[in-house]
Design a protein around this motif. Sequence first.
Motif, mmCIF file in Angstrom:
data_model
loop_
_atom_site.group_PDB
_atom_site.id
_atom_site.type_symbol
_atom_site.label_atom_id
_atom_site.label_comp_id
_atom_site.label_asym_id
_atom_site.label_seq_id
_atom_site.Cartn_x
_atom_site.Cartn_y
_atom_site.Cartn_z
ATOM 1 N N ALA A 121 0.788 -1.318 0.087
ATOM 2 C CA ALA A 121 0.089 -0.062 0.017
ATOM 3 C C ALA A 121 0.886 1.341 -0.014
ATOM 4 O O ALA A 121 0.635 2.123 -0.772
ATOM 5 N N PRO A 122 1.941 1.298 0.984
ATOM 6 C CA PRO A 122 2.800 2.559 0.963
ATOM 7 C C PRO A 122 3.470 3.099 -0.604
ATOM 8 O O PRO A 122 3.567 3.907 -0.742
ATOM 9 N N TRP A 123 3.403 1.865 -1.267
ATOM 10 C CA TRP A 123 4.233 1.929 -2.644
ATOM 11 C C TRP A 123 3.295 2.342 -3.682
ATOM 12 O O TRP A 123 3.278 2.916 -4.769
ATOM 13 N N ASP A 125 0.168 3.632 -3.245
ATOM 14 C CA ASP A 125 -0.361 5.303 -2.713
ATOM 15 C C ASP A 125 0.677 5.979 -2.449
ATOM 16 O O ASP A 125 0.857 6.271 -1.064
ATOM 17 N N PHE B 113 -4.823 3.023 7.776
ATOM 18 C CA PHE B 113 -5.069 3.066 6.660
ATOM 19 C C PHE B 113 -5.890 4.488 6.371
ATOM 20 O O PHE B 113 -5.396 5.020 5.479
ATOM 21 N N TYR B 118 0.354 4.965 6.975
ATOM 22 C CA TYR B 118 1.279 4.052 6.397
ATOM 23 C C TYR B 118 2.317 4.924 5.290
ATOM 24 O O TYR B 118 3.143 4.324 4.835
ATOM 25 N N LYS B 119 2.103 6.090 5.240
ATOM 26 C CA LYS B 119 2.998 6.732 3.851
ATOM 27 C C LYS B 119 4.346 6.985 4.681
ATOM 28 O O LYS B 119 4.482 7.101 5.846
ATOM 29 N N LYS B 120 5.385 7.501 3.528
ATOM 30 C CA LYS B 120 6.558 8.138 4.221
ATOM 31 C C LYS B 120 6.563 8.871 5.372
ATOM 32 O O LYS B 120 5.634 9.872 5.341
ATOM 33 N N GLU B 123 6.478 3.266 6.173
ATOM 34 C CA GLU B 123 6.256 2.061 5.126
ATOM 35 C C GLU B 123 6.644 0.925 6.016
ATOM 36 O O GLU B 123 5.793 -0.060 6.075
ATOM 37 N N TRP B 126 4.315 0.070 8.649
ATOM 38 C CA TRP B 126 3.207 -0.718 7.899
ATOM 39 C C TRP B 126 3.251 -2.170 7.660
ATOM 40 O O TRP B 126 2.451 -3.093 8.015
#
Lengths: 255, 223
Positions: A121-123, A125, B113, B118-120, B123, B126
């Motif tokens: 998911a992090p990659w 989105d 979510f 979960y973003k930079k 990651e 997550w």
Amino acid sequence: MHRGKGMKFVGDSRVPKNSGFVPPKDYSEYPGKTEAFLPNFLLKEWMVGAVFLVGFLVLTMAEPSPLEAEADPTKSGYIPLPDWYFLFLYQLLKYPYAAGHYKVIGAIIIPGLALVGLLLAPWLDRGPERRPLKRPVATGLMLLAIVSVFYLTWESTVSHDWKQAAEQGKIVKKVSIDKNSKGYKIYSSQSCVNCHGQNLEGQVGPSFIGKNIPASLVEQVAVKGIPPKMPANAFKGSKKDLKTLAEFIAKSSKK
Amino acid sequence: MLAKLYDWIDERLDITPMWRDLADHEVPEHVNPAYHFSAFVYCFGGLTFFTIVIQILSGMFLVMYYVPDIDRAWDSVFYLQNKVAYGQIVRGMHHWGASVTIVMVFLHTLRVFFTGAYKKPRELNWIVGVLLFFVILGLGFTGYLLPWDMKALFATKVGLQIAASVPFIGGWIQTLLQGSDVVGAQTLARFFAIHVFFLPAVLLGLLAAHFIMIRRQGISGPL
Ligand code: HEM
């Protein structure tokens, strides 16, 4: 960086001596109403936790955890059911395009895609936006997944035969039956034993134990059957034997 | 007195950095339900941890009575449930606790979510989280067999058939988990070992990684 050179340590350890205590920032230096984790926040958390725990303990007392009869691999008619959180997968595998020849689709490909999608998911989105409405694809896919899981779970509970499930798993009292009695010898030489079990505990047909069945009913059923499941003329033999058999079953069913 | 004890230990072990990470850190306003009620969604992770502690403790008590042997497993559970004082509560905590844990991890995952946490730079955390989720499902699957009742046996048979349908390595997975040609004594012994030793060890390792990363990075900022 000291990197150890010229430092004094506590004894021969790696803990530096007089490293100088760096006081934590005062909480007023943080924006908004930031508060200390200990004790301010943790105390409140514990109060909520205590209420939760009491509620949980009440549940465990009010609702005993289910336990079915001891596992018996010979009872092949048993309809299996997983714990509720696997029901969606179980239901998915019932659909023709995800079962039989296509089992790989239901068992591996669909759950596999979901797992890989979740892991990556992090990659997948990567935009800087974090608000759900500003990343409609990610939000949409997750909502779709949630709705599918709920729908499948619900479908599996509707299509399950709960009455039979309760019956098939029941713990049947183990009773000692006089296997040398004349009645039991007739019983075991007839077809009855195949459907009602070595110990009258039931197989395809129901158990007799604890049912308190009158002898007259046994005599009648042994000849006429109970359509469609219990066949007619299951008993083959003399009237006298039938009477002995009926009395034996009636007596045993009182236990 | 306490402060002196703290100083005594601190001089020898330099625990202040550890203590800060463990307890003496800030709770930002946007995750504190006392200020914004909707921030209760940030409690799901902590609640999951709470239920996991319940599982571990009640599990330790269950093992005092449970016998991982097909002849006696069911009898030992029946005995604990019906004859031992408070046995119903011990078993109930572990049984219902498993369901509560699943619900809580599910909610926690959704919170992470939908807040895009979960973003930079989160990651890696997550990924650790998704692995945790699967370890918990694995605990649920292996634990279901242990009472050795009808539903346990037949559900596990189905589960192992599904595992066997994995292309190429399916048969291998099935043999590894089942231990013999049928779901029987070997299977129960293996599921027991996996349920009480292998998976909890993995779980604790992943949890440590999860928490260390949270402390390093702090909780994600407000939306
Ligand atoms: C085994 C169960 C788990 C426990 C005990 C646990 C515990 C926690 C705790 C206490 C936090 C602090 C924030 C909060 O409470 O919401 C947190 C944050 C986080 N968790 Fe978990 N977690 C678990 C499983 C998961 C899963 C399944 C995922 C995702 C698939 C995940 C991903 C994350 C991420 C990315 C953060 C950082 C969020 C942020 O900084 O806003 N965790 N976890």
